[in-house]
Scaffold this motif. Structure first.
Motif, PDB file in Angstrom:
ATOM      1  N   GLU A 308       0.831  -1.208   0.000  1.00  0.00           N
ATOM      2  CA  GLU A 308       0.000   0.000   0.000  1.00  0.00           C
ATOM      3  C   GLU A 308       0.867   1.259   0.000  1.00  0.00           C
ATOM      4  O   GLU A 308       0.527   2.262  -0.634  1.00  0.00           O
ATOM      5  N   TYR A 311       1.842   1.729  -3.461  1.00  0.00           N
ATOM      6  CA  TYR A 311       0.689   2.183  -4.246  1.00  0.00           C
ATOM      7  C   TYR A 311       0.494   3.696  -4.093  1.00  0.00           C
ATOM      8  O   TYR A 311       0.317   4.420  -5.073  1.00  0.00           O
ATOM      9  N   VAL A 312       0.551   4.155  -2.852  1.00  0.00           N
ATOM     10  CA  VAL A 312       0.383   5.595  -2.586  1.00  0.00           C
ATOM     11  C   VAL A 312       1.490   6.377  -3.292  1.00  0.00           C
ATOM     12  O   VAL A 312       1.244   7.408  -3.937  1.00  0.00           O
ATOM     13  N   ALA A 314       3.175   5.508  -5.945  1.00  0.00           N
ATOM     14  CA  ALA A 314       2.947   5.488  -7.398  1.00  0.00           C
ATOM     15  C   ALA A 314       1.857   6.472  -7.797  1.00  0.00           C
ATOM     16  O   ALA A 314       1.964   7.155  -8.823  1.00  0.00           O
ATOM     17  N   GLN A 315       0.809   6.561  -6.991  1.00  0.00           N
ATOM     18  CA  GLN A 315      -0.274   7.490  -7.306  1.00  0.00           C
ATOM     19  C   GLN A 315       0.200   8.938  -7.203  1.00  0.00           C
ATOM     20  O   GLN A 315      -0.263   9.804  -7.932  1.00  0.00           O
TER      21      GLN A 315
END
Lengths: 564, 122
Positions: A308, A311-312, A314-315
């Motif tokens: 996660e 993911y954060v 990458a966003q």
């Protein structure tokens, strides 16, 4: 004159250095090879011989089945329902087959057991390999076995082909069966690896490798590929290709792909059919599993939190910057045994910090030793938004021994995913246990038998047979089931109380949507997956291996093995 | 006169194009660097679990509305500091591939589409 002598002298000196340096390099490599005792060679031969015999027998039986089916179908119109049933029966009887197909004399696809819509269109698409009637006359009563190449579904393997004839005995097409060579050899390789500490690799007599436990080596030609250019490896490759059996030693990379180690090998030849020879090579370079007692395996929750975080990131920073960070082996996205991998939704490697050479390669068809298509399972899970997924993979911390892995993956957007994994030590598959290939073959045969019976007897008969403990369908240790595309359980031997209920909502302790994944796998054409599931009567969760196939567009049949 | 007209049209077109490009870049940059609320959704059985990570307006978020294929939005409160919102049973009977939209409802009453993703239910 003096200048000429000087020039000739310089050239002579240069040539001397060039030639002697070659000798020195060659001598260095060969001098370091330790002699191998006759006893060791004998032990290795003894381990290889029964397996060569087994594969020879399996290929002989397979070719025989293909030949007999072709003779049954000679003179039968392709529109006759008996044709599709015969092909389905052939697929059932050859557990390592992918697709069974008919082609006309112009190599146009006429019919197939599989929906090949993504790669081949019936009545339009042509086979890439062309055989003439003369080829089949030369093959006599044998089937022709192709070289390792792309199959109709896009994966690689070999194709067994035989001629078909009309009522008058005129040549009118071919029957072709795609064989999953990974499936053919991976079971016995696991048996060898775990029982004897050996491994096998298989090459055609032209040097093209058709099986290696390291999938990156499959499809390479050991006579020409740069990976095999050291003098001892070249010598071994030529010796193996030119001789039907023997033994040889050579230097090759260990599993780290950094150090060269002496590898001793014995080989024998399998004649799988007309036009092909396979060298089955048994080698002793299986590394000893070294366990670092200080290694602390992260929990599934810690794994999820790690993914996660990526993911954060990458966003926030975008794909390019994120992939650069994930690919950095010294960056912030390395935490003990955890690192971030990233893939395109088509299976292209975007990030693998410890294997940068693989970035850009496509791993869509990568399989684990039990035939689980790793990337396809990972992508399917990511397309649900994300979650946990199981497969087997080499553990770099344990000298690249095959171990059971739990990954957590997340879909970043429609085009790519990221994830990370940990190795699960409470699974027997992580500790030199393996699923016997006979058990795997039973699993495949049972499911394909149900698929065949659903066509001949109807799905309701199959449902009755699944629930009848005395039916001919039952095999010890296997638990068949049937489910609709909407998630309604039609039959389930392990959980009979679920029959008639909708199980789309079924989850395990890790939130994995078991029924949804089974349906998704069947809709993708069928295959194998692992899961964690509460086994009656205690409902204690255990690892299971599920195989599922579609019977038609709305009903799927499957079966499972409890692992350990 | 005609030349003047052509130059004017070209200037307008160039301006529009530049505006479009800069505007789009601004929107992308803003969504990447300073998202209002960064979140994700995943299927688990018949539930959809929405996880809230961070963003400039996380503290202002009071409710999230979840829509599947734009139909029947389900609104759930977001308790202060809560990271996971479970939409229990919203995926019952849902199969195939569907668009899932997540709209945030903020303290000032504004509603904003925070996430649109394609989920494969089976």
């Amino acid at each position: 004159m003096r200048h000429t002598v000087e020039i000739i002298g310089i050239i002579g000196i240069l040539l001397f250095f060039i030639f002697t340096s070659g000798c020195i390099i060659s001598a260095e490599n060969t001098a370091e090879l330790e002699p191998v005792s006759a006893e060791q060679i004998s032990d290795m031969d003894a381990a290889l011989y029964p397996l060569t015999y087994l594969i020879s027998k399996e290929m002989e039986q397979t070719c025989c089945l293909v030949w007999n089916t072709a003779r049954e179908l000679d003179g039968v119109s392709v529109d006759d329902p008996a044709v599709d049933l015969a092909l389905l029966k052939l697929k059932r009887d050859i557990p390592v087959s992918y697709e069974v197909t008919l082609f006309d004399t112009n190599d146009i696809l006429i019919t197939s057991t599989e929906d090949l819509g993504k790669t081949m269109e019936i009545g339009v698409s042509k086979a890439t390999t062309h055989y003439t009637e003369e080829d089949f006359k030369a093959a006599g009563s044998q089937c022709i076995v192709s070289g390792y190449s792309a199959l109709l579904n896009g994966d690689n393997g070999v194709t067994i082909t035989t001629a078909m004839y009309d009522r008058e005995g005129n040549y009118n097409g071919t029957l072709r069966v795609g064989i999953d060579t990974w499936d053919l050899f991976s079971g016995i390789n696991e048996y060898l690896r775990t029982s004897y500490g050996y491994t096998i690799w298989v090459t055609q007599d032209n040097g093209l490798q058709i099986y290696d436990q390291d999938t990156e080596e499959i499809g390479r030609n050991m006579l020409t590929d740069t990976l095999y250019q050291s003098s001892s490896t070249q010598y071994a490759a030529k010796t193996i290709c030119e001789n039907p059996s023997g033994h040889v030693s050579y230097f090759f990379y260990d599993t780290s792909w950094v150090n060269l180690v002496q590898t001793n090998a014995v080989w024998n030849t399998v004649y799988p059919g007309y036009g092909m020879e396979w060298r089955m090579v048994l080698s002793d370079n299986v590394p000893e599993k070294i366990i670092n007692p200080d290694t602390i395996t992260p929990t599934p929750e810690e794994l999820k939190a790690f993914v996660e975080k990526a993911y954060v990131y990458a966003q926030k920073v975008g794909k390019e910057q994120a992939l650069a960070a994930f690919n950095d082996p010294n960056g912030e996205f390395i935490d003990g045994e955890m690192y971030i991998f990233a893939y395109g939704m088509d299976g292209e490697v975007l990030s693998l910090p410890y294997q940068p050479g693989l970035v850009g390669k496509n791993r869509w068809f990568r399989e684990d030793p039990n035939g689980v298509k790793i990337m396809q399972r990972v992508i399917a899970r990511a397309q649900q938004g994300g979650g946990y997924v199981y497969y087997m993979a080499p553990n770099p911390d344990h000298n690249f021994a095959q171990e059971f892995k739990l990954s957590y993956v997340m879909q970043v957007d429609d085009s790519w995913l990221l994830g990370s994994g940990i190795y699960i030590q409470d699974n027997l598959l992580s500790h030199a246990q393996y699923t016997e290939w006979t058990e795997r073959e039973n699993l495949t045969s049972q499911v394909r038998n149900m698929q065949y019976l659903a066509k001949t007897e109807g799905i309701s008969s199959v449902v009755d047979m699944i629930m009848d403990p005395e039916s001919e369908l039952q095999i010890d240790g296997l638990y068949p089931f049937a489910v609709t595309k909407n998630g309604t359980v039609l039959a389930d031997t392990l959980n009979p109380e679920m029959v008639g209920t909708n199980q789309l909502g079924m989850t395990n302790s890790l939130g994995m949507s078991i029924t949804r994944e089974v349906i998704s796998l069947a809709q993708a054409g069928g295959g194998v997956m692992y899961c964690l599931w509460g086994i009656p009567p205690t409902n204690e969760e255990q690892y299971i291996l599920i195989y599922v196939e579609p019977t038609d567009a709305s009903t799927y049949v499957g079966s499972l093995i409890i692992l350990g | 006169m005609a030349v003047f007209l052509i130059i004017t049209i070209m200037l307008i077109l160039a301006g529009s194009l530049a505006g479009l490009l800069f505007g789009a870049t601004f929107i992308v940059d803003q969504s990447l660097d300073d998202p209002d609320v960064l979140m994700h959704a995943a299927i688990s059985g018949n539930d959809i679990i929405v996880t809230i990570y961070e963003g400039g307006r996380v503290d202002e978020l009071v409710q999230i509305s979840l829509e599947i294929e734009g139909y029947a939005p389900v609104v759930q409160d977001v308790p202060k500091g809560e990271r996971e919102i479970v939409y229990s049973g919203v995926a019952v009977q849902i199969t195939g591939t569907k668009n899932v939209g997540l709209r945030g409802i903020f303290t000032d009453g504004t509603v904003k589409l925070l996430k649109l993703l394609v989920l494969k239910f089976t």
